[in-house]
Design a protein around this motif. Structure first.
Motif, PDB file in Angstrom:
ATOM      1  N   SER A 558     -29.624  28.947 -57.979  1.00 31.31           N
ATOM      2  CA  SER A 558     -30.756  29.963 -58.135  1.00 31.31           C
ATOM      3  C   SER A 558     -30.797  30.807 -59.217  1.00 31.31           C
ATOM      4  CB  SER A 558     -30.573  30.935 -56.877  1.00 31.31           C
ATOM      5  OG  SER A 558     -29.391  31.250 -56.530  1.00 31.31           O
ATOM      6  N   ALA A 559     -29.215  31.164 -59.727  1.00 31.18           N
ATOM      7  CA  ALA A 559     -29.155  31.919 -60.837  1.00 31.18           C
ATOM      8  C   ALA A 559     -29.227  31.567 -62.225  1.00 31.18           C
ATOM      9  CB  ALA A 559     -27.702  32.381 -60.677  1.00 31.18           C
ATOM     10  N   ASN A 560     -29.599  30.185 -62.132  1.00 25.87           N
ATOM     11  CA  ASN A 560     -29.671  29.546 -63.619  1.00 25.87           C
ATOM     12  C   ASN A 560     -30.767  28.833 -63.876  1.00 25.87           C
ATOM     13  OD1 ASN A 560     -26.868  29.868 -65.136  1.00 25.87           O
ATOM     14  ND2 ASN A 560     -26.268  29.403 -63.036  1.00 25.87           N
ATOM     15  N   LEU A 573     -34.635  38.541 -48.888  1.00 23.15           N
ATOM     16  CA  LEU A 573     -33.637  37.869 -49.312  1.00 23.15           C
ATOM     17  C   LEU A 573     -34.056  36.717 -49.881  1.00 23.15           C
ATOM     18  CD1 LEU A 573     -30.376  36.913 -49.460  1.00 23.15           C
ATOM     19  CD2 LEU A 573     -30.683  36.081 -47.178  1.00 23.15           C
ATOM     20  N   GLU A 574     -35.118  35.777 -48.969  1.00 20.56           N
ATOM     21  CA  GLU A 574     -35.606  34.586 -49.742  1.00 20.56           C
ATOM     22  C   GLU A 574     -36.429  34.889 -50.873  1.00 20.56           C
ATOM     23  OE1 GLU A 574     -35.942  36.086 -46.611  1.00 20.56           O
ATOM     24  OE2 GLU A 574     -35.331  34.666 -45.116  1.00 20.56           O
ATOM     25  N   ASN A 575     -37.025  35.957 -50.999  1.00 22.98           N
ATOM     26  CA  ASN A 575     -37.870  36.429 -52.136  1.00 22.98           C
ATOM     27  C   ASN A 575     -36.934  36.328 -53.451  1.00 22.98           C
ATOM     28  OD1 ASN A 575     -40.748  37.632 -52.985  1.00 22.98           O
ATOM     29  ND2 ASN A 575     -39.129  38.719 -54.215  1.00 22.98           N
ATOM     30  N   ASP A 576     -35.715  37.016 -53.345  1.00 20.43           N
ATOM     31  CA  ASP A 576     -35.024  36.960 -54.452  1.00 20.43           C
ATOM     32  C   ASP A 576     -34.020  35.854 -54.585  1.00 20.43           C
ATOM     33  OD1 ASP A 576     -36.222  39.549 -54.843  1.00 20.43           O
ATOM     34  OD2 ASP A 576     -34.312  40.882 -54.328  1.00 20.43           O
ATOM     35  N   MET A 577     -33.940  35.130 -53.714  1.00 24.66           N
ATOM     36  CA  MET A 577     -33.143  34.024 -54.177  1.00 24.66           C
ATOM     37  C   MET A 577     -33.876  32.747 -54.757  1.00 24.66           C
ATOM     38  SD  MET A 577     -30.127  33.610 -52.730  1.00 24.66           S
ATOM     39  CE  MET A 577     -29.896  31.793 -52.260  1.00 24.66           C
ATOM     40  N   THR A 581     -32.681  38.083 -58.685  1.00 19.03           N
ATOM     41  CA  THR A 581     -32.420  39.458 -58.142  1.00 19.03           C
ATOM     42  C   THR A 581     -33.299  40.416 -58.644  1.00 19.03           C
ATOM     43  OG1 THR A 581     -30.057  38.561 -58.371  1.00 19.03           O
ATOM     44  CG2 THR A 581     -30.145  40.932 -58.240  1.00 19.03           C
ATOM     45  N   SER A 582     -33.535  41.428 -57.680  1.00 17.93           N
ATOM     46  CA  SER A 582     -34.350  42.727 -57.863  1.00 17.93           C
ATOM     47  C   SER A 582     -35.733  42.588 -58.067  1.00 17.93           C
ATOM     48  CB  SER A 582     -33.732  43.398 -59.111  1.00 17.93           C
ATOM     49  OG  SER A 582     -32.499  43.912 -59.022  1.00 17.93           O
ATOM     50  N   MET A 583     -36.224  41.321 -57.880  1.00 16.20           N
ATOM     51  CA  MET A 583     -37.600  41.037 -58.080  1.00 16.20           C
ATOM     52  C   MET A 583     -38.392  41.750 -57.012  1.00 16.20           C
ATOM     53  SD  MET A 583     -38.879  39.350 -60.546  1.00 16.20           S
ATOM     54  CE  MET A 583     -38.499  38.100 -61.904  1.00 16.20           C
ATOM     55  N   TYR A 584     -37.909  41.752 -55.771  1.00 15.48           N
ATOM     56  CA  TYR A 584     -38.685  42.404 -54.503  1.00 15.48           C
ATOM     57  C   TYR A 584     -38.656  43.803 -54.891  1.00 15.48           C
ATOM     58  CZ  TYR A 584     -39.676  43.702 -49.857  1.00 15.48           C
ATOM     59  OH  TYR A 584     -40.304  44.184 -48.708  1.00 15.48           O
ATOM     60  N   LYS A 585     -37.594  44.422 -55.514  1.00 14.53           N
ATOM     61  CA  LYS A 585     -37.405  45.819 -55.626  1.00 14.53           C
ATOM     62  C   LYS A 585     -38.497  46.346 -56.856  1.00 14.53           C
ATOM     63  CE  LYS A 585     -34.482  49.437 -57.337  1.00 14.53           C
ATOM     64  NZ  LYS A 585     -32.821  49.608 -57.762  1.00 14.53           N
ATOM     65  N   ASN A 586     -38.644  45.280 -57.743  1.00 11.13           N
ATOM     66  CA  ASN A 586     -39.573  45.570 -59.122  1.00 11.13           C
ATOM     67  C   ASN A 586     -40.964  45.114 -58.506  1.00 11.13           C
ATOM     68  OD1 ASN A 586     -37.423  45.955 -60.628  1.00 11.13           O
ATOM     69  ND2 ASN A 586     -37.046  44.190 -61.505  1.00 11.13           N
ATOM     70  N   GLY A 587     -41.255  44.872 -57.275  1.00 14.90           N
ATOM     71  CA  GLY A 587     -42.714  44.609 -56.874  1.00 14.90           C
ATOM     72  C   GLY A 587     -43.410  43.518 -56.800  1.00 14.90           C
TER      73      GLY A 587
END
Length: 745
Positions: A558-560, A573-577, A581-587
């Motif tokens: 998921s990171a690469n 959690l599923e959204n950012d996986m 990372t931080s996509m949910y926080k960024n809207g």
């Protein structure tokens, strides 16, 4: 009182400004001193400023001071304060967004062509619709013409005899105002005499015209009478009854205005917005006009201080209610290149999930694809095409069950199939046959969540991992001018002797593989290594999962992964996986999609910013037709190999034995016919980790690609009782292992 202060103290001295001379601003916070408040005492002169010493003047003249120095004190409010900062204004102007001179739809050839095609089709439909109803319209006007004649006569009489002013005369009579009444009557008589002359002249002219028409006869008479009837019919038509029927029932959404946007924002229950609206809406501004953007409206909104675009996106359903639009029409987004309070709101004319999906461009006959170039993947909210490039990237698709994950995976898979140079390895671990069209083109293919299919998928990953080393060595041996960027290029991939062809590995429901108790850990490590190293070596990994968590989707994957497509999910959690990372926080929140938003998700990694995309819809028959075309193209250039070509593509074990070899090993010498249930029992004893739990049906499926089918054969059980059951002939296995007719070893 001494005016001397310590060195470095900053003081604010009053500076005369042109505005201050005409509009002095009183200091409301400090009470006026005696003698300065209009109490009759003489005004007190201001305290004298301290005079700089000779040493201070010398220091100032020599440039030793840091600005305008006065006894070591820096003058902050000086005359330069009011000079325009040209450089700052220029930099601010460079940050301003310039609107395009030419409309975007005119610069895009495809969009311009589609717009012209729509306009021509619309005009043709309206013209044909009304042309077919000319007889009906003629009859309708003829029936209404008597009423029109009456209206003309009545109107002429009212005007001639000045009936409009009768209420004024009546009012004068009621008020017993004789003088006003007589004056009104005199004016009325003057007007009537003049109008009688005009009306008489008009009637004489009409009579002469009627006589001329009667004398003309023929087509001229008919045309003039028809025009007169149509004119009278138009005059006699009621206001609530149209002459022409509606050719196109309009479903156009109401125009989006700033008032509507402010009203919708005030309904979200955000305190700062309510305060701004209470002050007349001054806290909500629009830095650019609301304009048409494709099939909808685009508005840029500067929210009140402290309110972010994410706050609005979290309340998308309430915003849609405030706009009185369907949820699928309202798409708030943050303006990533601006401050956090800048909101980009796009409101479509039609619900995105109700718009008829366009046809996939590559579904057209004779269309081909190139994995090195952008392929059409879907459309955005505005209906504009969205593309992605498979080469030098890997793709992860995630969603909850039923959101359209597998349909989204079909698009890049079939695009890769239409590139005859790309080798496909496809494993669909759900077992429902959603990707069975890939059997026609795939080098390796497997379907099902059973241990056998998962084991074959792992073995295929091992082969690809070993192939990475071979590809790397081949690439390293080439001259540097041939490999300027040290990666596989279209020119290198075209040279079949190098073996650097594009390799696309597809795993649907990959959580079944990565969470497997026996194979999961190794599979995750192999997939992570392939993602990291295979990008430059022409290897592409396409993964799809409906359970994006740390156990079923290793963090190294998921990171690469470079390209991510996240459809509807339930939590952060599923959204950012999936998206990062931080996509949910960024809207960027795929949690805002509803059950009706099937096939719609956020596509991240292909462009600078994540974009809402609706993948092209490809049903089963369409996918089969495209796969047939891809199979024909591969056969023509000689790249149809492996499973699709009927070869033994079962991934070999470490000692090099395939399914055919294992079946041959468990058939005892002298056995000509063997039941399938007997063979699977012996195979489980031979390799428990591979064949444990196999059924006769699975054996039949495994042998089918090699041209071997199970039939009714005679055999005996342990008690010696004979019966006919499904089984195989030993000679069929031998022939498959030796297709040239050479003697078996």
């Amino acid at each position: 009182m001494s005016h001397t202060k310590a060195m470095g103290d900053v003081v604010h001295l009053p500076v005369e400004h042109p505005d201050h001379a005409t509009n002095p601003t009183p200091d409301l916070g400090t009470p006026p001193a005696p003698g300065n408040a209009g109490d009759g005492t003489p005004p007190r002169p201001p305290a004298p400023l301290p005079v700089p010493s000779e040493d201070d003047r010398n220091e100032d003249e020599s440039g030793g001071g840091d600005g305008d120095a006065l006894e070591g004190r820096v003058l902050v409010d000086g005359p330069d304060t009011f000079r325009p900062d040209v450089r700052a204004r220029r930099m601010a102007g460079e940050r301003d967004q310039r609107r395009p001179i030419i409309a975007p739809w005119l610069r895009d050839r495809n969009e311009a062509r589609a717009t012209v095609r729509w306009a021509v089709g619309y005009a043709g439909h309206v013209t044909g619709y009304h042309a077919a109803r000319i007889p009906l319209y003629s009859l309708r006007l003829a029936l209404r013409s008597p009423r029109g004649l009456y209206r003309v006569a009545a109107g002429a009489a009212r005007w001639t005899f000045d009936l409009e002013s009768r209420p004024l005369r009546t009012h004068a009579i009621d008020r017993r105002n004789d003088e006003a009444y007589l004056k009104l009557m005199s004016e009325r008589n003057d007007r009537v005499r003049a109008r009688l002359f005009v009306t008489g002249a008009g009637m004489v002219g009409a009579g002469l015209a009627a006589a001329s028409v009667a004398a003309a006869g023929g087509v001229t008479q008919t045309a003039i009478l028809a025009a007169l009837v149509f004119l009278l019919g138009w005059i006699g038509s009621p206001q609530d009854k149209r002459i022409l029927d509606t050719a196109v029932v309009s479903t156009k959404a109401p125009k989006l205005t700033s008032e509507i946007v402010v009203r919708a924002l005030s309904a979200l229950g955000i305190a700062e917005i309510n305060k701004a609206v209470g002050k007349g809406g001054t806290g909500i501004t629009f830095p650019a006009p609301i304009t048409r953007d494709g099939p909808g409206w685009r508005a840029e909104v500067d929210l009140p201080y402290g309110v972010t675009a994410t706050d609005i996106m979290e309340r998308r359903d309430r915003l849609a209610s405030g706009l009185r639009r369907p949820l699928g029409c309202v798409w708030p987004e943050p303006a990533h290149h601006q401050h956090a309070g800048r909101l980009v709101l796009w409101v479509g004319d039609q619900d995105m999930n109700q718009v008829r999906p366009p046809t996939w461009p590559l579904a057209k006959t004779a269309a081909t694809a190139d994995v090195f170039k952008a392929i059409p993947f879907g459309t955005d909210q505005r209906g504009r095409p969205v593309t992605l490039t498979l080469m030098y990237a890997n793709m992860l698709i995630g969603a909850m069950p039923g959101a359209g994950k597998t349909f989204a995976l079909k698009v890049p898979l079939l695009a890769a199939a239409l590139d005859p140079t790309a080798q496909l390895r496809v494993f669909e671990l759900k077992g429902t046959g959603d990707l069975d069209f890939a059997e026609k083109v795939a080098h390796h293919y497997g379907s099902g969540p059973d241990d056998t299919t998962i084991g074959e998928c792992l073995a295929s990953l091992r082969e690809v991992y070993k192939d990475l080393e071979k590809r790397a060595k081949t690439l390293a041996r080439l001259p540097k001018d041939v490999r300027p960027e040290n990666k596989v290029t279209p020119q290198l991939a075209a040279k079949t002797s190098l073996g650097l062809y594009p390799l696309v590995f597809v795993i649907d429901e990959c959580q079944e593989l990565f969470s497997h108790p026996e194979y999961g850990k190794e599979a995750g490590e192999l997939a992570t290594a392939i993602i990291k190293r295979g990008r430059a070596l022409g290897v592409i990994l396409l993964l799809a999962t409906q359970r994006p968590d740390k156990d079923s989707l290793p963090t190294g994957i998921s990171a690469n992964v470079g390209i991510r497509f996240c459809l509807r999910v339930m939590g952060q959690l599923e959204n950012d996986m999936i998206l990062g990372t931080s996509m949910y926080k960024n809207g960027i929140r795929a949690t805002t999609f509803t059950k009706q938003d099937r096939g719609i998700g956020y596509l991240a990694g292909e462009s600078d910013e994540p974009q809402i995309t609706r993948g092209y819809y490809l049903d089963g028959p369409t996918a089969d037709r495209i796969a047939d075309r891809a199979r024909g193209a591969r056969r023509a250039v000689g790249t149809l190999t492996g499973y699709a070509a009927g070869e033994d593509t079962t991934p070999t074990t470490d000692n090099g034995v395939s399914i055919l070899g294992d079946v041959a090993a468990v058939i005892a010498p002298g056995e000509d016919k063997v039941w399938s249930e007997t063979i699977v029992t012996r195979l489980a004893e031979l390799r428990p980790g591979v064949y444990a739990g196999w059924t006769p049906a699975q054996l039949a499926d495994a042998l089918k690609p090699h041209g071997i089918t199970t039939t009714q054969v005679w055999g005996q059980d342990e008690t010696g009782k004979g019966a006919n059951r499904r089984g195989i002939h030993a000679t069929h296995i031998t022939d498959a292992l030796n297709p040239t007719g050479a003697p078996a070893p």
